[in-house]
Design a protein around this motif. Sequence first.
Motif, short mmCIF file in Angstrom:
data_model
loop_
_atom_site.label_atom_id
_atom_site.label_comp_id
_atom_site.label_asym_id
_atom_site.label_seq_id
_atom_site.Cartn_x
_atom_site.Cartn_y
_atom_site.Cartn_z
N LEU A 1 -18.48 13.17 -68.87
CA LEU A 1 -17.87 12.21 -67.94
C LEU A 1 -18.55 10.84 -68.01
N SER B 1 -9.35 14.46 -68.83
CA SER B 1 -10.73 14.49 -69.32
C SER B 1 -11.20 15.91 -69.59
N LEU C 1 -8.57 13.59 -64.16
CA LEU C 1 -9.30 14.85 -64.03
C LEU C 1 -8.84 15.85 -65.09
N ARG D 1 -19.69 17.59 -66.68
CA ARG D 1 -19.98 16.71 -65.55
C ARG D 1 -21.14 15.76 -65.83
N ALA E 1 -5.57 9.84 -60.38
CA ALA E 1 -6.75 10.68 -60.18
C ALA E 1 -6.58 12.05 -60.82
#
Length: 275
Positions: free
Chosen positions: A187, A88, A85, A183, A81
């Motif tokens: 993403l 990216s 995060l 975002r 995770a």
Amino acid sequence: MSRVPLGRWVVAIPMSLLALATIYPLLFTVNVAMKTRRDYILDRFSLTDALRFENISTAWNSVGMGRYFVNSVLVVTCSVALLLLFGSMAGFALSQLRFRGSSALFLACLAGLFVPFQVIMVPLARTMADSGLIDTYPGLILVYVAQFLPFTVFLMTSYYKTIPSEIVDAARIDGNSVYGVYRRIMLPLGTPALLSVGILNALFCWNDVLMSLVMMPSADHRTLMVGVTSLRGQYSDDIPTFASGVLIAAIPVLVVYLFLQRQIADGVAAGSTKG
């Protein structure tokens, strides 16, 4: 009857032998795990006459493989995770945002790919010990993130470079902030690469032994692969139990490979061509 071209046989025979060499150890492990200790001592290569799951139950409950399995799931989930995060975010910044020193920063990230863990193992262990992070889950998670982040940044940057910059410019004109572009635009567009990189990182972390062995010296905090290696010494006279531990550790990896082969291949090739 049509003849099969010779070229196909030249390719098929070596590939068949390679597949057999890959599958045989797994089948042998399953066969041994189904045997009793007596049957294994009498004839280790014979086929088992029944499916016995007592060894797997013993390895899971009595030996502690169940606890090691939970430890691995916890560490791998948190590590992946954080890697996705940070990877990216860094990939978006290095590929789409224009700022001074971005190329040098990307090269610095690439340099991390060429530093093996063995080179930094001793100073890292001392630093983590001084920080009170030895034998803790956050400590091992931080080590995994630091070790595999350069790989993640490289793949995500390569993938995001294939996305036209006009999309980012249009999103900024529509009033999105940099975070909003990341975002709302990057993403979702980066989902295929995130899935592929996440799978690869999960496999890297799951199969790791050295970093976990250095960071988690106590038995309660061992990960699954370290637990398997410890079985070889404790159960050297009980090979079926040891084989059951190996099988428990291998099943999740096999499931991932069987159902997510395409995503793994896409992750290896992510960003290798310009769109």
